[in-house]
Design a protein around this motif. Structure first.
Motif, PDB file in Angstrom:
ATOM      1  N   LYS A  44      27.796  36.141  40.388  1.00 22.37           N
ATOM      2  CA  LYS A  44      28.621  36.924  41.307  1.00 22.37           C
ATOM      3  C   LYS A  44      28.063  36.768  42.720  1.00 22.37           C
ATOM      4  O   LYS A  44      26.865  36.519  42.915  1.00 22.37           O
TER       5      LYS A  44
ATOM      6  N   TRP B  83      27.287  30.514  47.808  1.00 19.76           N
ATOM      7  CA  TRP B  83      27.269  31.676  48.695  1.00 19.76           C
ATOM      8  C   TRP B  83      25.992  31.723  49.553  1.00 19.76           C
ATOM      9  O   TRP B  83      25.397  32.776  49.753  1.00 19.76           O
TER      10      TRP B  83
ATOM     11  N   ASP C  70      38.238  35.628  41.431  1.00 23.23           N
ATOM     12  CA  ASP C  70      38.091  36.958  42.031  1.00 23.23           C
ATOM     13  C   ASP C  70      38.493  37.991  40.988  1.00 23.23           C
ATOM     14  O   ASP C  70      39.604  37.913  40.434  1.00 23.23           O
TER      15      ASP C  70
ATOM     16  N   TYR D 220      35.758  29.347  39.642  1.00 24.11           N
ATOM     17  CA  TYR D 220      35.633  30.508  40.513  1.00 24.11           C
ATOM     18  C   TYR D 220      36.768  31.467  40.202  1.00 24.11           C
ATOM     19  O   TYR D 220      37.895  31.057  39.896  1.00 24.11           O
TER      20      TYR D 220
ATOM     21  N   ASP E 166      35.467  44.916  43.619  1.00 24.38           N
ATOM     22  CA  ASP E 166      35.937  43.528  43.654  1.00 24.38           C
ATOM     23  C   ASP E 166      34.733  42.603  43.697  1.00 24.38           C
ATOM     24  O   ASP E 166      33.796  42.806  44.476  1.00 24.38           O
ATOM     25  N   GLN E 167      34.755  41.577  42.845  1.00 26.99           N
ATOM     26  CA  GLN E 167      33.656  40.605  42.794  1.00 26.99           C
ATOM     27  C   GLN E 167      34.207  39.182  42.818  1.00 26.99           C
ATOM     28  O   GLN E 167      35.218  38.890  42.175  1.00 26.99           O
ATOM     29  N   LYS E 168      33.517  38.347  43.584  1.00 27.44           N
ATOM     30  CA  LYS E 168      33.775  36.912  43.506  1.00 27.44           C
ATOM     31  C   LYS E 168      32.815  36.348  42.468  1.00 27.44           C
ATOM     32  O   LYS E 168      31.609  36.520  42.590  1.00 27.44           O
TER      33      LYS E 168
END
Length: 531
Positions: free
Chosen positions: A201, A219, A243, A241, A255-257
């Motif tokens: 994440k 990231w 979201d 990937y 909310d997490q990427k």
């Protein structure tokens, strides 16, 4: 690394507390009732070595209690006294300057390489004792100038958490040591790894940095974790990937990427491991993803014996995960001059594993001469094969003072019932009240029978009691006429005392009376043999 003795002036319920350990033994097991200071002693040891390691010329924090500790390390005897925020230190009888003792060279020589701690429960306060070391480790490994050669010397204090069990399992299968695979197969029934899914994440710290580098696939992660992620990406099947909205508790979501990296089969895992010199380096690289707040989850599918299909690691029992975690970390973070502190590590284990727990540890530790393990337990099964020198009993005196004693006898050879009813646990009996009442009633009737005072109804009651107790395994003793004589004599002498209280004073009185009766019966038997 072996602690010889510790004195603690005042830490929680440890007041003017002294403990002497047998430095010739690798293992010491702490026994005692709840609130008798066992866990506080372990905490105190953590604090002692935490501040010894963190102390520098510029950083002079110290624990909030006075103490003295004497330990042996690398053929040196180290004697540390901390009083009124000041240290007085002797090595091999010679007083040391603080600047010299707290230099990097002296720390490597006179302090344990690792202080490894595991607690089976949840304790945020215990976890907090390791935050300084974890923060120092994190600040090092995230730097672009981080060098792998620094890895081995970073973070002496290590606190084990559930997430480590996943990393340990992966480390078992990377270099496939024969003894490790044998343990997995025979004890845990794990035959193989089928797949690993790493779920990453985007951490909070990346939210501002990613704006300047939006195309960075990790990231903007740097340091130790970067090459690990790059190699994992290279080996993974179809990185994804996504979201997602993740529930953080019963009422909130965030909310997490997320990034999903999937390794199919053990071969890919082993190729990943070749990037590192040994399993310890791989383990620390894995752990760096957790410390860096990058890891969300690891989903490992394993093949188990006698199971149709595969199961996820999460589906293993708590006991299986617990055993794997402690023994695996001992195997992969092991090193000479280590202090291993285990607070109730056997909580979720089945009786067979409890019985073999210290045997498992013995097989894992490569350097028993320079490793010390201090273990706190409440289970008699764990200590069944120990000598008295490997056990310390924590007691609370009438005035509330905690004292520590070496037991008078070895637990080895006593059996579980003997351990429970001895000084180790102090149970008056292992028999339940229902069965004990039947035994007491039988003995009362035997006394009346001896005096020919039984009614027909009582005679039938006695017969039924013999049958019931024989089914429970108590009947055979009465084939010995001397034992029956003992029961009658004993009951006659205590018949006015009422039900046993099982206080220590009462038990001591009963034991003295029993010995007196046995001596009398022995003399009677001896006299009868001359007639």
């Amino acid at each position: 690394m072996r602690i010889d003795q510790v004195y603690i002036e005042d830490y929680k319920n440890l007041k003017q507390f002294t403990i002497n350990l047998d430095e010739n033994k690798m293992k010491t097991v702490l026994l005692g009732q709840n609130a008798s200071g066992k866990s506080n002693f372990i905490e105190a040891l953590i604090l002692i070595f935490k501040y010894l390691d963190l102390r520098t010329d510029t950083k002079r924090d110290t624990p909030n209690f006075d103490y003295n500790i004497v330990y042996k390390i690398q053929n040196h005897t180290v004697d540390v006294t901390h009083k009124n925020k000041t240290y007085t230190i002797f090595v091999n009888g010679e007083k040391q300057t603080l600047k010299s003792f707290f230099s990097d060279e002296a720390k490597a020589k006179y302090q344990p390489k690792y202080v490894f701690t595991y607690y089976s429960g949840l304790s945020n306060k215990l976890k907090e004792l390791f935050w300084d070391h974890q923060n120092n480790f994190y600040n090092k490994i995230i730097g672009e100038d981080f060098k792998d050669a620094e890895l081995d010397s970073l973070r002496k204090l290590f606190y084990v958490q559930l997430v480590h069990s996943y990393f340990v399992l992966l480390a078992y299968f990377t270099h496939e040591e024969e003894e490790s695979l044998k343990f997995l197969n025979e004890v845990l029934s794990i035959e193989d790894i089928e797949s690993i899914l790493f779920v990453f994440k985007m951490p909070k710290w990346a939210e501002s940095r990613i704006k300047n580098n939006p195309d960075d696939i990790f990231w903007t992660a740097k340091g130790l974790v970067r090459p690990f992620l790059e190699k994992l990406w290279e080996l993974s099947l179809a990185p994804i990937y996504n979201d997602e909205k993740i529930r953080t508790d019963f009422a909130e979501t965030e909310d997490q990427k997320r990034l999903y990296l999937y390794l199919k089969g053990k071969d890919k895992l082993q190729e990943l491991a070749k990037t590192y010199t040994n399993n310890t380096a791989l383990f620390k690289a894995l752990e760096s993803t957790y410390i860096s707040k990058l890891i969300a989850e690891v989903r490992i599918k394993v093949k188990k014996k006698n199971v149709d299909g595969s199961i996820t690691f999460k589906e293993l029992s708590e006991g299986e995960q617990q055993l794997l975690t402690v023994l695996g970390l001992l195997r992969f973070t092991k090193d000479e001059d280590s202090l291993i502190l285990l607070d109730e590590p056997d909580t979720h284990l089945n009786p067979i594993w409890k019985w073999r727990y210290l045997e498992f540890i013995d097989k894992v530790v490569d350097r028993p001469a320079s490793t010390q393990i201090i273990l706190n337990t409440h289970d008699p099964l764990v200590i069944g094969n120990l000598t008295k020198e490997e056990v310390r009993l924590f007691r609370t005196t009438a005035d509330g003072k905690i004292i520590v004693e070496e037991p008078e006898v070895d637990p080895r050879g006593l059996g579980v019932e003997g351990i429970l009813t001895s000084e180790f646990f102090g149970l008056p009996t292992t028999i339940d009240d229902f069965t004990q009442d039947k035994l007491d009633r039988r003995n009362d009737l035997l006394v009346k029978q001896q005096d020919n005072l039984l009614s027909e109804q009582e005679l039938e009651e006695l017969r039924v009691l013999f049958i019931e107790l024989e089914d429970l395994g108590f009947g055979n003793t009465f084939r010995d006429p001397l034992y029956q004589k003992f029961i009658v004599a004993y009951k006659n002498r205590i018949k006015d005392q009422g039900k046993n209280s099982y206080t220590k004073a009462e038990l001591d009185k009963q034991n003295a009376l029993a010995m007196e009766i046995l001596e009398e019966l022995s003399k009677e038997e001896e006299n009868d043999s001359y007639r």
